[in-house]
Design a protein around this motif. Sequence first.
Motif, PDB file in Angstrom:
ATOM      1  N   GLY A  22      -6.724  -9.077  -0.014  1.00  0.00           N
ATOM      2  CA  GLY A  22      -5.372  -8.982   0.525  1.00  0.00           C
ATOM      3  C   GLY A  22      -5.080  -7.626   1.138  1.00  0.00           C
ATOM      4  O   GLY A  22      -4.458  -7.532   2.201  1.00  0.00           O
ATOM      5  N   ILE A  23      -5.535  -6.555   0.490  1.00  0.00           N
ATOM      6  CA  ILE A  23      -5.257  -5.210   1.005  1.00  0.00           C
ATOM      7  C   ILE A  23      -6.035  -4.956   2.292  1.00  0.00           C
ATOM      8  O   ILE A  23      -5.598  -4.181   3.160  1.00  0.00           O
ATOM      9  N   ALA A  24      -7.188  -5.623   2.453  1.00  0.00           N
ATOM     10  CA  ALA A  24      -7.989  -5.455   3.673  1.00  0.00           C
ATOM     11  C   ALA A  24      -7.295  -6.071   4.885  1.00  0.00           C
ATOM     12  O   ALA A  24      -7.549  -5.667   6.029  1.00  0.00           O
ATOM     13  N   GLU A  25      -6.424  -7.040   4.660  1.00  0.00           N
ATOM     14  CA  GLU A  25      -5.715  -7.703   5.755  1.00  0.00           C
ATOM     15  C   GLU A  25      -4.491  -6.919   6.223  1.00  0.00           C
ATOM     16  O   GLU A  25      -3.877  -7.261   7.236  1.00  0.00           O
ATOM     17  N   ALA A  26      -4.132  -5.866   5.507  1.00  0.00           N
ATOM     18  CA  ALA A  26      -2.889  -5.148   5.789  1.00  0.00           C
ATOM     19  C   ALA A  26      -3.024  -4.204   6.986  1.00  0.00           C
ATOM     20  O   ALA A  26      -4.073  -3.592   7.202  1.00  0.00           O
ATOM     21  N   MET A  50       9.490   2.985 -18.840  1.00  0.00           N
ATOM     22  CA  MET A  50       8.252   2.582 -18.172  1.00  0.00           C
ATOM     23  C   MET A  50       7.872   3.565 -17.079  1.00  0.00           C
ATOM     24  O   MET A  50       8.728   4.209 -16.474  1.00  0.00           O
ATOM     25  N   LYS A  51       6.581   3.637 -16.847  1.00  0.00           N
ATOM     26  CA  LYS A  51       6.040   4.349 -15.696  1.00  0.00           C
ATOM     27  C   LYS A  51       5.244   3.330 -14.886  1.00  0.00           C
ATOM     28  O   LYS A  51       4.334   2.686 -15.409  1.00  0.00           O
ATOM     29  N   VAL A  52       5.600   3.181 -13.625  1.00  0.00           N
ATOM     30  CA  VAL A  52       4.987   2.161 -12.775  1.00  0.00           C
ATOM     31  C   VAL A  52       4.332   2.830 -11.574  1.00  0.00           C
ATOM     32  O   VAL A  52       4.976   3.593 -10.847  1.00  0.00           O
ATOM     33  N   THR A  53       3.056   2.558 -11.383  1.00  0.00           N
ATOM     34  CA  THR A  53       2.327   3.023 -10.202  1.00  0.00           C
ATOM     35  C   THR A  53       1.911   1.795  -9.403  1.00  0.00           C
ATOM     36  O   THR A  53       1.341   0.854  -9.969  1.00  0.00           O
ATOM     37  N   TYR A  54       2.209   1.796  -8.105  1.00  0.00           N
ATOM     38  CA  TYR A  54       1.910   0.607  -7.315  1.00  0.00           C
ATOM     39  C   TYR A  54       1.253   0.961  -5.983  1.00  0.00           C
ATOM     40  O   TYR A  54       1.483   2.024  -5.406  1.00  0.00           O
ATOM     41  N   SER A  55       0.406   0.051  -5.537  1.00  0.00           N
ATOM     42  CA  SER A  55      -0.197   0.116  -4.206  1.00  0.00           C
ATOM     43  C   SER A  55       0.097  -1.210  -3.523  1.00  0.00           C
ATOM     44  O   SER A  55      -0.108  -2.277  -4.118  1.00  0.00           O
ATOM     45  N   VAL A  56       0.579  -1.140  -2.284  1.00  0.00           N
ATOM     46  CA  VAL A  56       0.988  -2.352  -1.586  1.00  0.00           C
ATOM     47  C   VAL A  56       0.501  -2.298  -0.140  1.00  0.00           C
ATOM     48  O   VAL A  56       0.528  -1.247   0.506  1.00  0.00           O
ATOM     49  N   GLY A  57       0.015  -3.435   0.334  1.00  0.00           N
ATOM     50  CA  GLY A  57      -0.398  -3.555   1.727  1.00  0.00           C
ATOM     51  C   GLY A  57       0.493  -4.542   2.452  1.00  0.00           C
ATOM     52  O   GLY A  57       0.903  -5.556   1.876  1.00  0.00           O
ATOM     53  N   PHE A  58       0.802  -4.253   3.729  1.00  0.00           N
ATOM     54  CA  PHE A  58       1.704  -5.131   4.472  1.00  0.00           C
ATOM     55  C   PHE A  58       1.407  -5.028   5.962  1.00  0.00           C
ATOM     56  O   PHE A  58       0.829  -4.048   6.453  1.00  0.00           O
ATOM     57  N   SER A  81       2.609  -5.352  10.160  1.00  0.00           N
ATOM     58  CA  SER A  81       3.722  -4.898  11.001  1.00  0.00           C
ATOM     59  C   SER A  81       4.797  -5.966  11.120  1.00  0.00           C
ATOM     60  O   SER A  81       5.959  -5.671  11.424  1.00  0.00           O
ATOM     61  N   SER A  82       4.417  -7.208  10.847  1.00  0.00           N
ATOM     62  CA  SER A  82       5.367  -8.325  10.913  1.00  0.00           C
ATOM     63  C   SER A  82       6.251  -8.413   9.675  1.00  0.00           C
ATOM     64  O   SER A  82       7.024  -9.356   9.536  1.00  0.00           O
ATOM     65  N   ARG A  83       6.119  -7.446   8.763  1.00  0.00           N
ATOM     66  CA  ARG A  83       6.884  -7.355   7.519  1.00  0.00           C
ATOM     67  C   ARG A  83       6.251  -8.140   6.363  1.00  0.00           C
ATOM     68  O   ARG A  83       6.728  -8.070   5.239  1.00  0.00           O
ATOM     69  N   LYS A  84       5.204  -8.905   6.630  1.00  0.00           N
ATOM     70  CA  LYS A  84       4.590  -9.724   5.576  1.00  0.00           C
ATOM     71  C   LYS A  84       3.732  -8.862   4.663  1.00  0.00           C
ATOM     72  O   LYS A  84       2.849  -8.127   5.113  1.00  0.00           O
ATOM     73  N   ILE A  85       4.013  -8.941   3.367  1.00  0.00           N
ATOM     74  CA  ILE A  85       3.220  -8.219   2.372  1.00  0.00           C
ATOM     75  C   ILE A  85       1.980  -9.048   2.045  1.00  0.00           C
ATOM     76  O   ILE A  85       2.069 -10.255   1.804  1.00  0.00           O
ATOM     77  N   THR A  86       0.823  -8.393   2.036  1.00  0.00           N
ATOM     78  CA  THR A  86      -0.439  -9.113   1.824  1.00  0.00           C
ATOM     79  C   THR A  86      -1.050  -8.860   0.449  1.00  0.00           C
ATOM     80  O   THR A  86      -1.868  -9.659  -0.010  1.00  0.00           O
ATOM     81  N   ALA A  87      -0.672  -7.757  -0.201  1.00  0.00           N
ATOM     82  CA  ALA A  87      -1.283  -7.456  -1.503  1.00  0.00           C
ATOM     83  C   ALA A  87      -0.431  -6.445  -2.257  1.00  0.00           C
ATOM     84  O   ALA A  87       0.182  -5.550  -1.660  1.00  0.00           O
ATOM     85  N   LEU A  88      -0.408  -6.596  -3.567  1.00  0.00           N
ATOM     86  CA  LEU A  88       0.305  -5.654  -4.436  1.00  0.00           C
ATOM     87  C   LEU A  88      -0.488  -5.475  -5.723  1.00  0.00           C
ATOM     88  O   LEU A  88      -0.894  -6.450  -6.360  1.00  0.00           O
ATOM     89  N   HIS A  89      -0.713  -4.215  -6.084  1.00  0.00           N
ATOM     90  CA  HIS A  89      -1.333  -3.908  -7.378  1.00  0.00           C
ATOM     91  C   HIS A  89      -0.387  -3.010  -8.166  1.00  0.00           C
ATOM     92  O   HIS A  89       0.167  -2.041  -7.634  1.00  0.00           O
ATOM     93  N   ALA A 109      -1.721 -11.345  -2.488  1.00  0.00           N
ATOM     94  CA  ALA A 109      -2.552 -11.093  -3.668  1.00  0.00           C
ATOM     95  C   ALA A 109      -1.766 -10.206  -4.635  1.00  0.00           C
ATOM     96  O   ALA A 109      -1.196  -9.191  -4.232  1.00  0.00           O
ATOM     97  N   LEU A 110      -1.740 -10.601  -5.890  1.00  0.00           N
ATOM     98  CA  LEU A 110      -0.993  -9.846  -6.900  1.00  0.00           C
ATOM     99  C   LEU A 110      -1.910  -9.546  -8.078  1.00  0.00           C
ATOM    100  O   LEU A 110      -2.386 -10.449  -8.761  1.00  0.00           O
ATOM    101  N   SER A 111      -2.166  -8.253  -8.302  1.00  0.00           N
ATOM    102  CA  SER A 111      -2.976  -7.840  -9.454  1.00  0.00           C
ATOM    103  C   SER A 111      -2.206  -6.778 -10.227  1.00  0.00           C
ATOM    104  O   SER A 111      -1.316  -6.116  -9.687  1.00  0.00           O
TER     105      SER A 111
END
Length: 305
Positions: A65-69, A184-192, A194-202, A234-236
Amino acid sequence: MFRKVSQVAESQRSADVAERTSLIEYDTENIDSPILTIEEAVDKCSFFQIQSSMYPKQVVDFSKGIAEADHKILSAEMRLGSEYFFYMETQTALAIPDEDDCMVVYTSSEFPEDAHHVIAICLGVPEHNIRVITRVGGGFGGKFLKAMPVSIACALAAYQLRRPVRIYVNRNSDMIMTGGRHPMKVTYSVGFKSSRKITALHLYILINAGITEAMSPILPLAIINSLKNYDWGALSFDVRLCKTNLSRKTTMRSPGDLQGSYIAEAIIEHVSSLLSKEVDSVRNENVHTLESLSLDYSIITLWKK
């Protein structure tokens, strides 16, 4: 050496004076330094185990998913602080002994059946000898488990003295012992795109559970299920319950659901800010479709089973 000492007074004022003048000595020899923060818990690998049945499932492959971002946010961080209960009535109980080793316990509890069971065990009497009556002056989760020690102590004192005993915890003690919502402490990486569509989140989520786990194991599933209101592609995730030397945290109105919703909206707003797009347009682009719901995101998967 550890010795428990109980004090029962004729009035609330006398009890407060006795509490303030009591001296407690702690033996700190051969005791490690306390773990007070999430970071210290991570450094010392101080975690509670989460049963597999309580741990949510990953959705699709994050690396794909992140590769598609077209764009990526890597290792962004947010922190969610604790919140304290401020119900109008603090933890309180009234125990009245009756004949034949019976007892009536009035308790400000959201979980009277558990209090009923444990009081009977502590007094060594059958459960049908104990009658628990609930009068809750506000709760929001703070009187689910945390009310039980108060009602048990009250019942034990009344049972030993064979006279009514009432406990009313003052506000300061109540806020210390009840614990509040989980920080809580939250660390996130997200790929998206240009069309605004999110493709992956960890997500890497560290939860400060306090000294005992109590109800903390329910949080990972509740947080992730709340996050699944959006289609992240993709959600991990990696969710850890940190054991620290603080008062244990407890369930507070919408435990896990509230934090999951906050995390989701913060990420959506971060993405919209980087794209310079209206936040509602990013939300609308990432609502679920029938196709996304089939990826173990929602009730449709359960329906098919």
